[in-house]
Design an enzyme around this catalytic site. Structure first.
Site, PDB file in Angstrom:
ATOM      1  N   GLN A 638       0.836  -1.206   0.000  1.00 33.13           N
ATOM      2  CA  GLN A 638       0.000   0.000   0.000  1.00 33.13           C
ATOM      3  C   GLN A 638       0.870   1.254   0.000  1.00 33.13           C
ATOM      4  OE1 GLN A 638      -2.746   0.607   3.366  1.00 33.13           O
ATOM      5  NE2 GLN A 638      -4.384  -0.082   2.016  1.00 33.13           N
ATOM      6  N   ASP A 663     -16.859   8.815  -9.461  1.00 32.39           N
ATOM      7  CA  ASP A 663     -17.830   8.408  -8.440  1.00 32.39           C
ATOM      8  C   ASP A 663     -18.068   9.591  -7.517  1.00 32.39           C
ATOM      9  OD1 ASP A 663     -19.626   6.878  -7.113  1.00 32.39           O
ATOM     10  OD2 ASP A 663     -18.182   5.605  -6.082  1.00 32.39           O
ATOM     11  N   GLU A 699     -25.750  14.708  -7.218  1.00 30.35           N
ATOM     12  CA  GLU A 699     -25.091  13.490  -7.701  1.00 30.35           C
ATOM     13  C   GLU A 699     -24.492  13.709  -9.079  1.00 30.35           C
ATOM     14  OE1 GLU A 699     -23.527  10.045  -8.463  1.00 30.35           O
ATOM     15  OE2 GLU A 699     -24.614  10.138  -6.593  1.00 30.35           O
ATOM     16  N   HIS A 863     -14.030   6.214  -5.911  1.00 35.73           N
ATOM     17  CA  HIS A 863     -14.851   6.047  -4.706  1.00 35.73           C
ATOM     18  C   HIS A 863     -14.021   6.274  -3.448  1.00 35.73           C
ATOM     19  CE1 HIS A 863     -17.639   4.263  -1.809  1.00 35.73           C
ATOM     20  NE2 HIS A 863     -16.642   3.481  -1.417  1.00 35.73           N
ATOM     21  N   LEU A 888      -5.494   5.274  -0.667  1.00 36.44           N
ATOM     22  CA  LEU A 888      -5.720   3.843  -0.449  1.00 36.44           C
ATOM     23  C   LEU A 888      -5.655   3.514   1.041  1.00 36.44           C
ATOM     24  CD1 LEU A 888      -3.806   2.036  -3.322  1.00 36.44           C
ATOM     25  CD2 LEU A 888      -6.232   2.511  -3.102  1.00 36.44           C
TER      26      LEU A 888
END
Length: 888
Positions: A638, A663, A699, A863, A888
């Site tokens: 990571q 997103d 949105e 996202h 992340l």
């Protein structure tokens, strides 16, 4: 008088024509004959229909001399109907100039109705978006075919009243009386205005009925005329809504209770007493017109309720800490969903009225007042025990009859009668609770099929349910539909010094621990922050990281250790400002516990104030000596991504393409803004990413134009030229937003290309995860989950969309959820096989998981970015981190 906004669209065009005519009159000029002879634009929609009626009428006039232009009712109605809709037509202009305007007779109405019934309205041809590549699979789904009887369907009529009736309730009463007394009580759906739906065709033209209904001054005899318009297509929204209403009625007949959008069997529940929980089984039911016909989607659902009431929760909180009782009650209940079992309705708690109790009164419809306690005693025969408890407040906006404006409606609820629903965050983090709940909610494919068949049997056994279907000419199939699916080939994962062939498990967890990463990054200058209690964990972590460096193909030096005197949030902020400099590559925080406020402060400092890659670790994850090496290895991978490295790649058969993911994160209802994450690839191997976050009100994105332009410029900086093609994958768009997305968001992308004068082609794909579609394959033990790479692109796909379903990941427990892809816009003209293969490949590139994921990697990155910014940072991250996966 207030200034009005300038007219737009048709209003602006009419204004321009009138202005031109006024100028011509002022100058005494005549219209240009060439201008008059210009060909009229081709009519569309209702204008096209009316033109067909007019042409049909002209043919009738030629065939029968008695139907001449001088006949009053016919010519007048033809003129009055056609001229406004299509005033540029030469035939209409002639009729308008020669035929006088006259009153429309009943005969004219009948003739137009007859013409309307005979004009064929051609349906749009269904869109077929089928691929060919892959191994064929026999599959099934949770869709059941609905057949329409030969003479059945939905017939639309227009209702005219004589004399005209203004009151809606009286119109409904008259139509109901006519249908009951003169049409044998056949089923009907009447909107109270002029639109009536019947399951049978009662006339080819029109029919007038007379009935007597009670009025304010006694009984009145009134008449109404049913004018036949057409037989509705099953794909029309009104028809689909009607069919969904019919199955809603069937669910009530079968004793299912509606909670939210789904229906549950409250008589058959599963109790989990050790956790004070109960689970209600049920179904999500919907009817839609798909490529292979009209179908019913039936998906097994479960609703988890707590046996604890809101009153019991308040009592517990009062006993824990009386001083902070109201504060804890507000944080526990406000925003929670509760259910009142006396009517099985769910409500969201928006406030707690501490100054009210069940003995307070509220006004009634008859002008009086009644207390809440007396109301529940009278209405539901419920005695409220504690008359001093506060009331829960629910607010919702409801429409007023005869007005488009909505008014706020406040509902007061009794905590004693309100059951808590759902699981708390504490329950979700408890492995034992989730394991016990999963025994009932995690349903296998065989169990889903059995539940579906049981539901069909219950419909067959219920005479009342069968009557509902028969009244509207519906016949439900006995089994779910069979599908023809395909499985795409497994991908090859490329590492730094080796490659790995995936199988149907679709994971390479073991390979990532043995092979070197594709793009390693040496870590020379890094810091580890820790408290005194985690000193040993910090030392062990640093040593293990140095040992993992050669395995990953990089060099990791000894970090700079920084011991914190305490774990207060301001201490973390102060020490970050003191020790992080411009040479620091990454900072690691080993925290004694996971606290949201501390995590937010760390991310705000490291993402906005002092831009540097950061890693937060809960010390509890480092306490298991058997798993600690594997855990630290995942942390090291990571950290490599956060420094701009890449872990693995796959092969793409194109060059110069940019892949984007979008997103949107929505916070709580109190937050007015949402955060949009925009991620774009930077290289041809689609392994490096450029990330931007934007704050917006809705949105559907408002700021994609600037983000897309920056992504294109960054691609040019990295590669020396603009991309030749762009594929944009958009997550978070529902069915009701598709058209708006097509007209608004895609137009922003096209506008950027026009401004930059780039001949770049775009493919815009929408991804939908929250769907009720399930796909099963036939195995040795019945039905099972399909293997990764399974594609379904016919049968249960949308009738007028280029779409397909993809099962990208392997699921060992429960039922896999397929992902729905809709190609909304495509100037690249990709073949279905190419689009499906591309989406499946992108599901392999999410570096936080050594396996395939449910959505393409750029969507998942977007996202993660939007969620981090929306939940914790609350502001745009530094541009210095835009080329790294710092989220992340």
């Amino acid at each position: 008088m207030a200034d009005r906004p300038p007219p737009r669209g048709r209003g602006a065009l009419i204004q321009e024509i009138l202005k031109k005519r006024e100028e011509e009159r002022a100058l005494g000029a005549r219209p240009d004959p060439e201008e008059q002879s210009t060909e009229a634009p081709k009519p569309r929609g209702r204008a096209a229909l009316l033109k067909k009626i007019h042409e049909k009428k002209q043919k009738l006039v030629g065939a029968d001399p008695s139907l001449s232009a001088g006949e009053p009712s016919t010519s007048a109605h033809s003129t009055a109907t056609s001229a406004p809709a299509h005033s540029t037509s030469s035939s209409v202009s002639t009729a308008q100039s020669t035929a006088p305007v006259q009153t429309v007779h009943t005969g004219g109405v009948q003739e137009v109705a007859e013409a309307l019934s005979q004009v064929s309205l051609q349906e749009r041809e269904p869109v077929f978006y089928k691929g060919e590549i892959g191994k064929p699979l026999r599959a099934s789904s949770n869709y059941i075919r609905l057949n329409i009887q030969k003479d059945g369907g939905v017939f639309e009529y227009e209702v005219q009243f004589n004399p005209n009736i203004d009151a809606k309730n009286r119109r409904v009463k008259l139509v109901s009386t006519v249908v009951r007394e003169q049409l044998a009580g056949i089923p009907r759906v009447f909107d109270g205005g002029s639109c009536l739906y019947l399951p049978k065709k009662i006339t080819d033209t029109s029919q007038t009925f007379t009935a007597t209904i009670p009025g304010p001054d006694g009984d009145q005899t009134l008449s109404c005329t049913f004018i036949y318009k057409r037989k509705k297509s099953y794909s029309d929204r009104e028809c689909l809504h009607l069919y969904n209403c019919l199955f809603k009625r069937i669910m009530y007949i079968l004793l299912y209770t509606q909670m939210g959008r789904n229906y549950y069997n409250t008589q058959h529940r599963y109790l989990i007493p050790q956790h004070k929980l109960e689970v209600f089984p049920g179904f999500a039911v919907s009817v839609d017109e798909l490529e292979d016909g009209l179908m019913l989607c039936l998906d097994t659902q479960h609703r988890v309720l707590r046996t604890q009431t809101a009153y019991e929760l308040l009592s517990e909180l009062r006993a824990v800490d009386p001083r902070r009782f109201k504060e804890m009650a507000n944080s526990s209940l406000i925003g929670a969903c509760i259910m009142t079992k006396y009517n099985n309705k769910t409500y969201t708690v928006h406030d707690i009225a501490w100054d009210m109790n069940p003995m307070d009164t509220f006004p009634t419809r008859d002008g009086g007042s009644i207390s809440f306690a007396d109301y529940y005693k009278k209405q539901y025969e419920i005695n409220i025990k504690d008359t001093e408890q506060p009331l829960l407040i629910n607010r919702k906006n409801v429409s007023q009859s005869g007005s488009k404006e909505k008014v706020e409606k406040i509902v007061c609820l009794i905590p004693e009668l309100s059951s808590l629903t759902g699981l708390t965050d504490e329950m979700r983090s408890d492995f034992k609770v989730m394991k016990d709940v999963a025994q009932y909610t995690r349903v296998t494919p065989n169990q889903r099929i059995n539940a579906l068949r049981t539901y069909l049997e219950n419909i067959k056994k219920s005479n009342e349910a069968q009557k509902v279907l028969n009244d509207w000419g519906l016949v439900i199939a006995d089994n779910p539909v069979d599908l023809h699916a395909r499985q795409l080939d497994n991908e090859i994962i490329y590492f730094g010094n080796n490659q790995f062939q995936t199988n149907n498990n679709a994971d390479w967890n073991r390979a990532i621990g043995e092979y070197k990463v594709t793009g390693p990054v040496d870590i020379h200058n890094w810091i580890v922050f820790f408290t005194d209690r985690d000193a040993k964990n910090a030392q062990m972590f640093a040593q293990t990281m140095q040992k993992l460096g050669p395995v990953m193909g990089c060099r990791i030096n000894q970090p700079k250790p920084v011991k914190l005197p305490n774990d207060r949030t301001d201490t973390y902020m102060t020490y970050c400002q003191q020790h992080i400099d411009k040479y620091t590559q990454i900072v690691v925080f080993i925290c004694p516990t996971m606290r949201t406020d501390r995590y937010s402060v760390i991310k705000k400092v490291c993402c906005s104030q002092i831009p540097v890659a950061s890693q937060v670790i809960n010390s509890r994850t480092l306490c298991n000596p058997q798993k600690v090496r594997a855990i630290i290895q995942k942390i090291a991978l990571q950290m490599t991504c956060k420094l701009g490295g890449t872990l693995w790649t796959i092969r793409f058969p194109f060059k110069g393409w940019m892949i984007c993911g979008i997103d949107v994160y929505h916070g709580s209802k109190t937050e007015k803004t949402s955060v949009c994450g925009f991620v774009a690839s930077l290289n041809e191997t689609v392994s490096r990413w450029f990330s931007l976050s934007m704050f917006q009100d809705k949105e559907l994105g408002d700021y994609f134009k600037s983000a897309f332009a920056k992504a294109l410029e960054r691609w040019k900086t990295e590669n020396g030229t603009f991309p030749s093609k762009v594929v944009i994958i958009r997550d978070g768009v529902g069915d009701g937003q598709l058209e708006h997305c097509k007209r608004y968001e895609i137009e922003q992308m096209e506008a950027v290309l026009r401004e930059l004068e780039l001949p770049v082609q775009i493919c815009f794909i929408v991804v939908q995860k929250r769907i009720n579609t399930r796909i099963f394959t036939e195995g040795r033990e019945g039905y099972e989950n399909p293997p990764p790479g399974t594609i379904v692109d016919y049968g249960i796909t949308r009738r007028y969309l280029q779409d397909f379903f993809l099962v990208p990941q392997n699921v060992r427990q429960g039922t896999v959820n397929p992902t729905h892809y809709i190609v909304l816009h495509d100037t690249i003209n990709l073949k279905p096989d190419h689009t499906q293969r591309l989406c499946y490949k992108l599901c392999h590139l999410y570096y936080n998981w050594p396996g395939t994921i449910r959505v393409p990697a750029p969507c998942q990155y977007a996202h993660k970015l939007a969620a981090l910014v929306g939940q914790h940072i609350k502001k745009a991250p530094s541009a210095l981190l835009s080329d790294r996966l710092f989220y992340l």
